[in-house]
Scaffold this motif. Structure first.
Motif, PDB file in Angstrom:
ATOM      1  N   VAL A   1    -128.990 -69.048 -53.506  1.00 32.99           N
ATOM      2  CA  VAL A   1    -128.995 -68.222 -54.710  1.00 32.99           C
ATOM      3  C   VAL A   1    -128.549 -66.819 -54.315  1.00 32.99           C
ATOM      4  N   LEU A   2    -127.660 -66.243 -55.135  1.00 34.23           N
ATOM      5  CA  LEU A   2    -127.158 -64.880 -54.942  1.00 34.23           C
ATOM      6  C   LEU A   2    -127.748 -63.957 -55.986  1.00 34.23           C
ATOM      7  N   PHE A   3    -127.999 -62.723 -55.590  1.00 29.01           N
ATOM      8  CA  PHE A   3    -128.479 -61.698 -56.502  1.00 29.01           C
ATOM      9  C   PHE A   3    -127.628 -60.446 -56.335  1.00 29.01           C
ATOM     10  N   ALA A   4    -127.242 -59.829 -57.450  1.00 29.03           N
ATOM     11  CA  ALA A   4    -126.499 -58.574 -57.403  1.00 29.03           C
ATOM     12  C   ALA A   4    -127.376 -57.485 -56.808  1.00 29.03           C
ATOM     13  N   ALA A   5    -126.745 -56.617 -56.040  1.00 25.70           N
ATOM     14  CA  ALA A   5    -127.423 -55.458 -55.457  1.00 25.70           C
ATOM     15  C   ALA A   5    -126.423 -54.316 -55.387  1.00 25.70           C
ATOM     16  N   GLU A   6    -126.900 -53.102 -55.351  1.00 28.72           N
ATOM     17  CA  GLU A   6    -126.009 -51.945 -55.316  1.00 28.72           C
ATOM     18  C   GLU A   6    -125.025 -52.037 -54.146  1.00 28.72           C
ATOM     19  N   GLN A   7    -125.455 -52.522 -53.007  1.00 27.07           N
ATOM     20  CA  GLN A   7    -124.616 -52.621 -51.817  1.00 27.07           C
ATOM     21  C   GLN A   7    -123.589 -53.728 -51.907  1.00 27.07           C
ATOM     22  N   GLY A   8    -123.807 -54.725 -52.781  1.00 27.35           N
ATOM     23  CA  GLY A   8    -122.970 -55.917 -52.895  1.00 27.35           C
ATOM     24  C   GLY A   8    -123.826 -57.038 -53.432  1.00 27.35           C
ATOM     25  N   ALA A   9    -124.542 -57.736 -52.554  1.00 25.08           N
ATOM     26  CA  ALA A   9    -125.445 -58.794 -53.010  1.00 25.08           C
ATOM     27  C   ALA A   9    -126.388 -59.234 -51.901  1.00 25.08           C
ATOM     28  N   ILE A  10    -127.386 -59.984 -52.336  1.00 24.97           N
ATOM     29  CA  ILE A  10    -128.367 -60.579 -51.442  1.00 24.97           C
ATOM     30  C   ILE A  10    -128.348 -62.078 -51.721  1.00 24.97           C
ATOM     31  N   GLN A  11    -128.356 -62.875 -50.671  1.00 20.92           N
ATOM     32  CA  GLN A  11    -128.381 -64.330 -50.807  1.00 20.92           C
ATOM     33  C   GLN A  11    -129.627 -64.868 -50.117  1.00 20.92           C
ATOM     34  N   ILE A  12    -130.276 -65.814 -50.776  1.00 25.39           N
ATOM     35  CA  ILE A  12    -131.378 -66.546 -50.150  1.00 25.39           C
ATOM     36  C   ILE A  12    -130.903 -67.982 -49.977  1.00 25.39           C
ATOM     37  N   HIS A  13    -131.091 -68.497 -48.783  1.00 29.92           N
ATOM     38  CA  HIS A  13    -130.734 -69.885 -48.472  1.00 29.92           C
ATOM     39  C   HIS A  13    -131.971 -70.590 -47.924  1.00 29.92           C
ATOM     40  N   VAL A  14    -132.289 -71.735 -48.498  1.00 28.47           N
ATOM     41  CA  VAL A  14    -133.377 -72.568 -47.991  1.00 28.47           C
ATOM     42  C   VAL A  14    -132.764 -73.830 -47.411  1.00 28.47           C
ATOM     43  N   PHE A  15    -133.239 -74.200 -46.228  1.00 29.59           N
ATOM     44  CA  PHE A  15    -132.799 -75.430 -45.566  1.00 29.59           C
ATOM     45  C   PHE A  15    -134.036 -76.277 -45.303  1.00 29.59           C
TER      46      PHE A  15
END
Length: 175
Positions: free
Chosen positions: A133-147
């Protein structure tokens, strides 16, 4: 050994499709994203938040992509007995840039812990071991990955685990 194999799979799946921003009109122009200082998930997510998410703070691994450190910060933690791992990527790419990469497919709007994001898959990923899942952030974005450990996928789906983990982690992600 299993940990090394899992990390190899995570890196092969996720590293090519790193991060981004939002396609919902809240996207930060690239010039602003590049000039922003990248948030570091290894220091931005407290041990208490990690424990609440079911992760072991002592398993922190921040060196999984050292060569890309100027454009991204990455940190990974394991759950007890390596049932699953969570990797958080912080990058200067936008969600739109990530969506344009041909290996990232099946984007869907999602809301996790009250925050709008974009869930996606890696093209050709025939095994349901990971969720992104990606989330917008001022710097660009943050991604969370679950394995999820492949031996446990029958009992738990990675996107369900990401939803549970995200309840704790998403609120501390930068906007």
């Amino acid at each position: 050994m299993r940990h090394q194999v899992m990390m190899g799979v995570v890196a092969a799946m996720v590293v090519p499709g790193l991060i981004a921003c939002s396609a919902n009109g809240n996207e930060i122009p690239k010039s602003n994203a590049v000039s922003a200082t990248l948030w570091d998930p290894c220091y931005g997510i407290s041990d208490d938040v990690l424990r609440t998410a079911g992760l072991l703070p002592a398993t922190k691994d921040s060196g999984i992509t050292r060569s890309l450190h100027d454009r991204q910060k990455i940190c990974r933690w394991d759950a007890p007995e390596s049932a699953y791992s969570v990797t958080v990527f912080s990058a200067d790419e936008t969600v739109t840039e990530t969506e344009l990469k041909p290996w990232n497919v099946d984007f869907q709007d999602v809301t996790l812990a009250g925050r709008a994001g974009r869930r996606f898959k890696i093209a050709g990923d025939s095994k349901p071991f990971g969720c992104n899942v990606l989330f917008a952030a001022e710097q660009g974005a943050i991604q969370i990955h679950v394995f999820i450990d492949p031996s446990l996928v029958e009992r738990e789906q990675p996107c369900q685990r990401l939803d549970l983990v995200g309840r704790s982690i998403v609120p501390v992600l930068p906007r």
